[in-house]
Scaffold this motif. Structure first.
Motif, PDB file in Angstrom:
ATOM      1  N   GLY A  74       0.835  -1.191   0.000  1.00  0.00           N
ATOM      2  CA  GLY A  74       0.000   0.000   0.000  1.00  0.00           C
ATOM      3  C   GLY A  74       0.868   1.238   0.000  1.00  0.00           C
ATOM      4  N   LEU A  75       0.215   2.360   0.208  1.00  0.00           N
ATOM      5  CA  LEU A  75       0.912   3.649   0.233  1.00  0.00           C
ATOM      6  C   LEU A  75       0.531   4.392   1.496  1.00  0.00           C
ATOM      7  CD1 LEU A  75       0.266   4.778  -3.456  1.00  0.00           C
ATOM      8  CD2 LEU A  75       2.336   3.724  -2.535  1.00  0.00           C
ATOM      9  N   ASP A  76       1.470   5.187   2.018  1.00  0.00           N
ATOM     10  CA  ASP A  76       1.148   6.024   3.170  1.00  0.00           C
ATOM     11  C   ASP A  76       0.402   7.263   2.673  1.00  0.00           C
ATOM     12  OD1 ASP A  76       3.013   7.922   2.259  1.00  0.00           O
ATOM     13  OD2 ASP A  76       4.420   7.599   3.905  1.00  0.00           O
ATOM     14  N   PRO A  77      -0.055   8.142   3.563  1.00  0.00           N
ATOM     15  CA  PRO A  77      -0.800   9.331   3.136  1.00  0.00           C
ATOM     16  C   PRO A  77      -0.032  10.261   2.195  1.00  0.00           C
ATOM     17  CG  PRO A  77      -1.127   8.960   5.482  1.00  0.00           C
ATOM     18  CD  PRO A  77      -0.064   7.999   5.028  1.00  0.00           C
ATOM     19  N   HIS A  78       1.309  10.126   2.153  1.00  0.00           N
ATOM     20  CA  HIS A  78       2.137  10.949   1.269  1.00  0.00           C
ATOM     21  C   HIS A  78       2.465  10.241  -0.042  1.00  0.00           C
ATOM     22  CE1 HIS A  78       2.623  13.818   4.515  1.00  0.00           C
ATOM     23  NE2 HIS A  78       2.906  12.802   5.310  1.00  0.00           N
ATOM     24  N   GLY A  79       1.882   9.063  -0.258  1.00  0.00           N
ATOM     25  CA  GLY A  79       2.114   8.323  -1.484  1.00  0.00           C
ATOM     26  C   GLY A  79       3.377   7.481  -1.497  1.00  0.00           C
ATOM     27  N   ARG A  80       4.009   7.316  -0.340  1.00  0.00           N
ATOM     28  CA  ARG A  80       5.225   6.503  -0.256  1.00  0.00           C
ATOM     29  C   ARG A  80       4.841   5.048  -0.011  1.00  0.00           C
ATOM     30  NH1 ARG A  80       7.556  11.190   3.331  1.00  0.00           N
ATOM     31  NH2 ARG A  80       5.978  10.304   4.688  1.00  0.00           N
ATOM     32  N   PRO A  81       5.601   4.122  -0.586  1.00  0.00           N
ATOM     33  CA  PRO A  81       5.253   2.705  -0.448  1.00  0.00           C
ATOM     34  C   PRO A  81       5.408   2.193   0.981  1.00  0.00           C
ATOM     35  CG  PRO A  81       7.298   2.960  -1.680  1.00  0.00           C
ATOM     36  CD  PRO A  81       6.773   4.332  -1.424  1.00  0.00           C
ATOM     37  N   LEU A  82       4.562   1.224   1.310  1.00  0.00           N
ATOM     38  CA  LEU A  82       4.596   0.534   2.596  1.00  0.00           C
ATOM     39  C   LEU A  82       4.806  -0.953   2.334  1.00  0.00           C
ATOM     40  CD1 LEU A  82       1.549   2.299   4.270  1.00  0.00           C
ATOM     41  CD2 LEU A  82       3.977   2.698   4.778  1.00  0.00           C
ATOM     42  N   TYR A  83       5.455  -1.634   3.283  1.00  0.00           N
ATOM     43  CA  TYR A  83       5.827  -3.030   3.100  1.00  0.00           C
ATOM     44  C   TYR A  83       5.412  -3.872   4.295  1.00  0.00           C
ATOM     45  CZ  TYR A  83       8.874  -0.434  -0.005  1.00  0.00           C
ATOM     46  OH  TYR A  83       9.345   0.435  -0.943  1.00  0.00           O
ATOM     47  N   THR A  84       5.079  -5.128   4.031  1.00  0.00           N
ATOM     48  CA  THR A  84       4.779  -6.057   5.112  1.00  0.00           C
ATOM     49  C   THR A  84       6.088  -6.671   5.610  1.00  0.00           C
ATOM     50  OG1 THR A  84       4.541  -7.966   3.655  1.00  0.00           O
ATOM     51  CG2 THR A  84       2.532  -6.671   4.115  1.00  0.00           C
TER      52      THR A  84
END
Length: 84
Positions: free
Chosen positions: A48-58
């Motif tokens: 997914g993406l954080d509120p700033h559009g940066r990627p998030l990882y499991t």
């Protein structure tokens, strides 16, 4: 550590560095740039993406990418160490 938590690139790099340094006696680190390269090369998928559009990882994706890239990173770390 919860497996459903999502990590930013900076958090992912810090966590992967902890794993790598445990294996190398502190000789190898994972940078934010390395995390981006893992993603670009297909080793790391985003969750997914954080509120700033940066990627998030499991955690699972991060562990899989770290393991997939470990051998090359350890070879590189050995090449850059000075010989006694």
């Amino acid at each position: 550590m919860s497996t459903d938590r999502l990590y930013t690139g900076t958090e992912a790099a810090a966590l992967a560095t902890t794993w790598r340094q445990a294996l190398t006696g502190g000789a190898a680190a994972v940078t934010l740039s390395a995390i981006s390269h893992w993603r670009t090369r297909g080793h790391l998928t985003t969750a997914g993406l954080d509120p700033h559009g940066r990627p998030l990882y499991t955690l699972r994706a991060l562990a899989t990418a770290e393991q997939a890239t470990r051998a090359g990173a350890l070879r590189a770390a050995r090449r850059t160490r000075p010989h006694p």
